[in-house]
Design a protein around this motif. Structure first.
Motif, short mmCIF file in Angstrom:
data_model
loop_
_atom_site.label_atom_id
_atom_site.label_comp_id
_atom_site.label_asym_id
_atom_site.label_seq_id
_atom_site.Cartn_x
_atom_site.Cartn_y
_atom_site.Cartn_z
N MET A 67 0.83 -1.20 0.00
CA MET A 67 0.00 0.00 0.00
C MET A 67 0.87 1.25 0.00
O MET A 67 0.58 2.22 -0.70
CB MET A 67 -0.90 -0.01 1.22
CG MET A 67 -2.01 -1.00 1.10
SD MET A 67 -3.26 -0.67 2.34
CE MET A 67 -4.66 -1.49 1.61
N MET A 68 1.91 1.19 0.78
CA MET A 68 2.81 2.33 0.84
C MET A 68 3.44 2.57 -0.53
O MET A 68 3.47 3.70 -1.02
CB MET A 68 3.91 2.00 1.85
CG MET A 68 4.66 3.20 2.26
SD MET A 68 4.75 3.18 4.04
CE MET A 68 5.94 4.44 4.28
N VAL A 81 0.64 3.88 -2.85
CA VAL A 81 0.25 5.27 -2.63
C VAL A 81 1.33 6.20 -3.17
O VAL A 81 1.04 7.21 -3.83
CB VAL A 81 0.00 5.54 -1.13
CG1 VAL A 81 -0.09 7.03 -0.86
CG2 VAL A 81 -1.27 4.85 -0.69
N MET A 82 2.58 5.83 -2.92
CA MET A 82 3.65 6.68 -3.42
C MET A 82 3.69 6.70 -4.94
O MET A 82 3.91 7.74 -5.56
CB MET A 82 4.98 6.24 -2.83
CG MET A 82 5.10 6.62 -1.37
SD MET A 82 6.78 6.62 -0.77
CE MET A 82 7.06 4.91 -0.60
N PHE A 135 1.16 6.22 -6.82
CA PHE A 135 -0.03 6.98 -7.21
C PHE A 135 0.27 8.47 -7.20
O PHE A 135 0.00 9.20 -8.16
CB PHE A 135 -1.14 6.64 -6.21
CG PHE A 135 -2.43 7.37 -6.40
CD1 PHE A 135 -3.33 6.98 -7.39
CD2 PHE A 135 -2.77 8.45 -5.59
CE1 PHE A 135 -4.53 7.65 -7.56
CE2 PHE A 135 -3.97 9.12 -5.75
CZ PHE A 135 -4.85 8.72 -6.74
N LEU A 136 0.87 8.92 -6.10
CA LEU A 136 1.21 10.34 -5.99
C LEU A 136 2.24 10.73 -7.04
O LEU A 136 2.17 11.80 -7.65
CB LEU A 136 1.75 10.65 -4.59
CG LEU A 136 0.75 10.38 -3.46
CD1 LEU A 136 1.38 10.72 -2.11
CD2 LEU A 136 -0.53 11.18 -3.67
N PHE A 137 3.20 9.83 -7.26
CA PHE A 137 4.21 10.09 -8.27
C PHE A 137 3.56 10.23 -9.64
O PHE A 137 3.88 11.14 -10.41
CB PHE A 137 5.21 8.92 -8.27
CG PHE A 137 6.27 9.02 -9.33
CD1 PHE A 137 7.45 9.70 -9.08
CD2 PHE A 137 6.09 8.42 -10.57
CE1 PHE A 137 8.44 9.79 -10.05
CE2 PHE A 137 7.07 8.51 -11.55
CZ PHE A 137 8.24 9.20 -11.29
N LEU A 186 0.54 11.16 -10.36
CA LEU A 186 -0.18 12.42 -10.47
C LEU A 186 0.80 13.59 -10.56
O LEU A 186 0.65 14.49 -11.39
CB LEU A 186 -1.09 12.63 -9.26
CG LEU A 186 -2.25 11.62 -9.10
CD1 LEU A 186 -3.12 12.03 -7.93
CD2 LEU A 186 -3.09 11.53 -10.36
N ALA A 187 1.84 13.55 -9.72
CA ALA A 187 2.78 14.66 -9.67
C ALA A 187 3.53 14.82 -10.99
O ALA A 187 3.86 15.93 -11.39
CB ALA A 187 3.77 14.44 -8.52
N ILE A 202 0.28 15.14 -14.24
CA ILE A 202 -0.53 16.35 -14.40
C ILE A 202 0.26 17.49 -15.06
O ILE A 202 -0.17 18.03 -16.09
CB ILE A 202 -1.17 16.76 -13.05
CG1 ILE A 202 -2.22 15.71 -12.66
CG2 ILE A 202 -1.80 18.15 -13.13
CD1 ILE A 202 -2.84 15.88 -11.31
N PRO A 254 13.41 5.16 3.25
CA PRO A 254 12.72 5.85 2.17
C PRO A 254 13.51 5.87 0.87
O PRO A 254 12.92 5.85 -0.21
CB PRO A 254 12.54 7.25 2.73
CG PRO A 254 12.50 7.07 4.19
CD PRO A 254 13.44 5.95 4.48
N ALA A 289 12.74 3.39 -1.66
CA ALA A 289 11.45 3.44 -2.36
C ALA A 289 11.55 4.17 -3.70
O ALA A 289 10.70 3.99 -4.57
CB ALA A 289 10.41 4.10 -1.48
N VAL A 290 12.60 4.97 -3.87
CA VAL A 290 12.63 5.88 -5.02
C VAL A 290 12.53 5.13 -6.35
O VAL A 290 11.63 5.40 -7.16
CB VAL A 290 13.91 6.75 -4.98
CG1 VAL A 290 13.98 7.62 -6.22
CG2 VAL A 290 13.92 7.61 -3.72
N VAL A 328 9.20 3.12 -6.83
CA VAL A 328 8.06 4.03 -7.02
C VAL A 328 8.09 4.59 -8.44
O VAL A 328 7.07 4.63 -9.13
CB VAL A 328 8.09 5.15 -5.97
CG1 VAL A 328 7.16 6.28 -6.37
CG2 VAL A 328 7.69 4.61 -4.60
N LEU A 370 -2.50 -0.29 -5.20
CA LEU A 370 -2.46 -0.69 -3.79
C LEU A 370 -2.20 -2.17 -3.60
O LEU A 370 -1.60 -2.59 -2.62
CB LEU A 370 -3.79 -0.34 -3.11
CG LEU A 370 -4.00 1.12 -2.80
CD1 LEU A 370 -5.28 1.29 -2.03
CD2 LEU A 370 -2.83 1.65 -2.00
#
Lengths: 307, 570
Positions: free
Chosen positions: A100-101, A104-105, A107-109, A111-112, A115, A171, A174-175, A178, A244
């Motif tokens: 999930m972590m 979510v990351m 997912f945010l990536f 979008l970031a 967009i 962290p 994760a880079v 992600v 997720l």
């Protein structure tokens, strides 16, 4: 959507989940080979039968299913047949948060990155900047994770040594995963965003704002963007559900202890209880996220609310 | 908003770290949904990049102290219970946690005194008297006594709870009868405590390798209280007391097993590393990358050496290849025609050029195998077996009624669907076609199905392998005794069984070796229910200048207590 409707939707999930669990329960047991087929045979037929009996695999399937439901009501998905000191709940509580972590990351990536790329492509249409953004989007969409993962590892971890090559300890670990997981979805988001922005630019609302002499920057960010983002919002629900529940490829390449690896391996290992448990959790997540998206629509869009 | 960022979310931290966490605390707790709420609470997209960066801030991570040694250990352990575990990857950890009466010597892989400081053997080779160390302690400080050994051993042969891996105990008088229920009384089983420190073991037959088996994981000494209290969760709830050099700090599936030096271990002074992480990696490329980037110090599972890179890796000083007690072979289903005919089996065996397989496909230092028992066992020399001879193969095939392969029925070559197996299958298929005019159809199956098909005798020819459990030929030859569940060929030969039985009654020495040799000759030169193809090579990657205590030996036994890293990690 009223509370009553939400309750109705929630109630309707129960037969769906029962149906899913029943089908998976039966199918995995029908597959050839079993969880206790090992390269090294048990000392005797009796020892093997005793093991099957301990996990009630000697009972008729309907009885096993009844036993499973009785446990499920108590929130217990049973013991894993492969990892015999761990229950399915143990595995979920260890691996699901990790997936999930990561999800979510990613997912945010997505979008970031997606967009701004989409906006740039729409705004810069017909110019070099637009062409550049378009190419970037195409690149995002066309490189599969199976290739991108090792490529990123090779360049940024083995070559430059900026990031770890795998594992899930800090962290920084994760880079790369992600990015690997998120880039494809960033491309999808960017495409939706570009279409949305183009529609927005063509709308009378934006034309009117432009006529009022609103500056170009404000026009893009304050007026066009909220409208242009609508397709992205509707895509966000299924996207999040996808992310997720883990990605076998990314988790495997980066050696991340998430749920995706268990999803695939439990089926291969004939870990009956694990397969059923994981599929159920996945189904619950999907159904819930769909519900959340539907609720979000009614909140955002009066047409749906009153329709 | 800011309070929901993963960086400051204690539940988010749980996803990263687990150091020092009690497994019990994790059980039955609702699933942590760290981070899930965030996207729905967002006001505008501009916080997204910010949140992303926040999520990556160091500080929400941290997984306890850095280990002294990181080892890529192979696949995820299915179990760390000596009564359940079966694989090598598990064995390496189990032997560090739970010691037997003997333990493996890191240099030669042979047994040396463990929890027992000494033992004597009676004249007839059947009665051992072990003396436990008075200083032997569990990791919680309690003394280890004969009752602990007896509990652990009776647990393995319990008729109800009994282990699948109890066969080593069948050497002990009446142990098998006790497990099957024909003997009810423990007093009749050949293991007894004379007092707190002295243990007497009586064997059915002389078994020169019994002392070595005492170091083998299934015979390890396990904590009674912990097992009776937590049942199947005894390894994951609380911290199980250890009898070996290490205690289990943490076991997260597909993540890592963390071990810490047991301060009460009788030989604590000889334990070289304090904190060890063992990683279950499944992807060979990932394993190599972790090693090359300095995140791991050792890769010691041969399946994790990327096969495409073996030739390049072999030139490196940190690549190690050594003889290993394991054989790759083909099984014939002797209950099916025409494989019931030994001439057909011999013909197919003679047509295979084994050298080509090790030189062109496996390339990791494996050796072509004429016989089943790998070379190097003390006091035993195998018969040479058959070497490639296509002319004789064709003659035999004609003699069996299939000249030039004419009239030979359609048949399958069965294997587990991995690329490495397929490469070998294709090569053998080509050899049979070229030399004998026989066309085998390849039949790959996923692992669990493959195992099931093999044990159900639902194949014609099936690829197989076996790793020896102890330094004695019987660890291979016993497989093909009639009635052994690992036989899986349908082959049953009275003379073979008799030879094994006679050898079993002999004490160690040339007479025993000769009987075993006769049995193996029957197996690999005349009857051939199996075709040995090659002897495996152990393969490891570790820098000899940085890592000490890993020595090549036939059993690939590398006790963790001897392994250490010199200096800091790169």
């Amino acid at each position: 959507m009223s509370f009553q409707q939400v309750w109705k939707r929630l109630a309707a999930m129960i037969p769906v989940l029962l149906g899913i669990s029943f089908v998976v329960f039966g199918m995995i047991r029908a597959a050839p080979g079993g969880p206790f087929d090992t390269a090294r045979a048990a000392v005797s037929e009796e020892a093997r039968d005793a093991l099957r009996a301990r996990y009630h695999l000697d009972e008729p399937v309907w009885k096993q299913y009844g036993r499973f439901l009785a446990q499920l009501v108590k929130g217990d998905l049973g013991p894993s047949l492969k990892y015999r000191h761990h229950t399915v709940n143990d595995v979920l509580s260890q691996a699901l948060p990790v997936s999930m972590m990561l999800g979510v990351m990613a997912f945010l990536f997505a979008l970031a990155l997606g967009i701004p790329l989409g906006v740039a492509a729409a705004v810069g249409r017909g110019r070099a900047s637009g062409w550049l953004a378009e190419s970037a989007i195409l690149l995002c969409i066309s490189i599969p994770a199976l290739l991108l993962g090792p490529l990123l590892v090779l360049v940024f971890a083995v070559g430059l040594g900026w990031f770890p090559v795998g594992l899930w300890n800090s962290p920084w670990h994760a880079v790369l995963p992600v990015a690997t997981l998120g880039i494809f979805f960033a491309g999808r988001v960017a495409r939706l965003m570009r279409e949305g922005m183009m529609d927005a630019f063509g709308s009378s609302f934006v034309t009117a704002a432009r006529a009022r002499g609103v500056g170009e920057g404000s026009l893009i960010w304050r007026h066009a963007l909220p409208i242009g983002a609508t397709p992205v919002v509707s895509y966000a629900g299924p996207l999040l559900a996808d992310l997720l529940t883990g990605s076998f490829v990314v988790e495997n390449v980066f050696q991340i202890p998430g749920i995706g690896v268990f999803m695939v391996n439990s089926a291969l290992n004939r870990d009956y209880t694990m397969v059923v448990g994981l599929v159920l959790v996945y189904a619950v997540l999907l159904l819930m996220l769909n519900l959340v998206v539907d609720v979000a629509y009614t909140v955002l869009d009066p047409k749906v609310r009153h329709g | 908003m800011r309070n929901r960022a993963p960086a400051s979310n204690p539940r988010g931290r749980a996803a990263w770290s687990g150091e020092g966490r009690d497994f019990a605390a994790n059980r039955g707790r609702p699933l942590s949904l760290c981070g899930l709420e965030e996207p729905r609470r967002l006001g505008g997209i501009w916080v997204l990049p910010l949140l992303f960066l926040l999520g990556l801030t160091p500080g929400c991570g941290g997984r306890g102290p850095a280990p002294d040694l990181v080892i890529i250990n192979g696949k995820e352990p299915e179990s760390l219970d000596p009564a359940v575990m079966s694989g090598e990857a598990e064995g390496r950890i189990v032997q560090a946690l739970f010691e037997g009466l003997t333990r493996y010597n890191p240099t030669n892989g042979m047994a040396e005194p463990g929890l027992a400081e000494s033992w004597t053997l009676s004249e007839n080779g059947r009665r051992y008297r072990f003396r436990l160390r008075s200083e032997a302690r569990w990791s919680n400080g309690e003394p280890i006594r004969t009752k602990d050994v007896l509990y652990s051993w009776f647990r393995m042969i319990d008729p109800v709870e009994g282990s699948q891996y109890s066969s080593p105990f069948y050497l002990i008088r009446n142990a098998e009868a006790y497990q099957t229920g024909t003997v009810k009384s423990r007093a009749e089983v050949g293991m007894k405590a004379s007092d707190e420190l002295n243990l007497e073991v009586e064997l059915e037959n002389p078994a020169p390798y019994f002392v070595e088996l005492c170091a083998y994981a299934p015979m390890a000494v396990v904590p009674q209280q912990s097992i009776e209290r937590h049942r199947s969760a005894w390894l994951t709830q609380g911290q199980p007391p250890a009898s070996g050099a290490y205690t289990l700090v943490e076991w997260r599936l597909n993540d890592r097993v963390r071990l810490r030096k047991n301060p009460h271990y009788w030989d604590a002074a000889g334990v070289k590393s304090t904190l060890i992480d063992l990683l279950p990696v499944t992807h060979p490329t990932t394993a190599l990358n972790l090693y090359l980037s300095g995140q791991a110090d050792v890769i010691w599972d041969k399946d994790l050496i990327p096969s495409d890179l073996v030739e390049t890796l072999r030139k490196r000083p940190d690549f190690h290849s050594f003889d290993y007690l394991a054989t790759y072979f083909l099984r014939f289903n002797t209950t099916r025609k025409p494989f019931h005919d030994p001439r057909v089996r011999r013909a197919l065996a003679l047509a295979i050029d084994k050298r080509r397989i090790v030189e062109q496909i496996t390339r990791g230092g494996e050796r072509p195998a004429g016989h089943l028992v790998p070379p190097g066992l003390p006091g035993y020399v195998s018969p040479p077996g058959l070497s490639v001879d296509p002319d004789r193969a064709r003659a035999l095939l004609a003699e069996a009624g299939f000249p030039g392969g004419a009239g030979f029925p359609k048949f399958h070559y069965h294997f587990d669907s991995r690329k490495s197996q397929e490469n070998i299958a294709v090569q053998i298929q080509a050899m049979w076609e070229k030399e004998l005019g026989l066309r085998a159809e390849l039949r790959p199956q996923e692992w669990q199905v493959y195992l099931n098909t093999q044990s159900q005798l639902d194949y014609d020819i099936s690829r197989s392998s076996w790793i020896g459990d102890y330094n004695d030929p019987t660890t291979f030859l016993d497989l093909f005794a009639g009635g052994n569940l690992n036989n899986r060929t349908g082959w049953k030969h009275e003379k073979y069984d008799t030879l094994l039985k006679r050898a079993g009654a002999e004490p160690a020495g040339p007479a025993r070796a000769e009987l075993l040799r006769q049995a193996e000759t029957l197996l690999v030169e005349q009857e051939m229910p199996v075709v040995p193809l090659y002897f495996y090579a152990g393969m490891q990657i570790h820098d000899p200048r940085r890592i000490e205590g890993i020595h090549p030996n036939l059993r690939a036994e590398h006790p963790l207590r001897a392994v250490a890293r010199r200096g800091a990690r790169r």
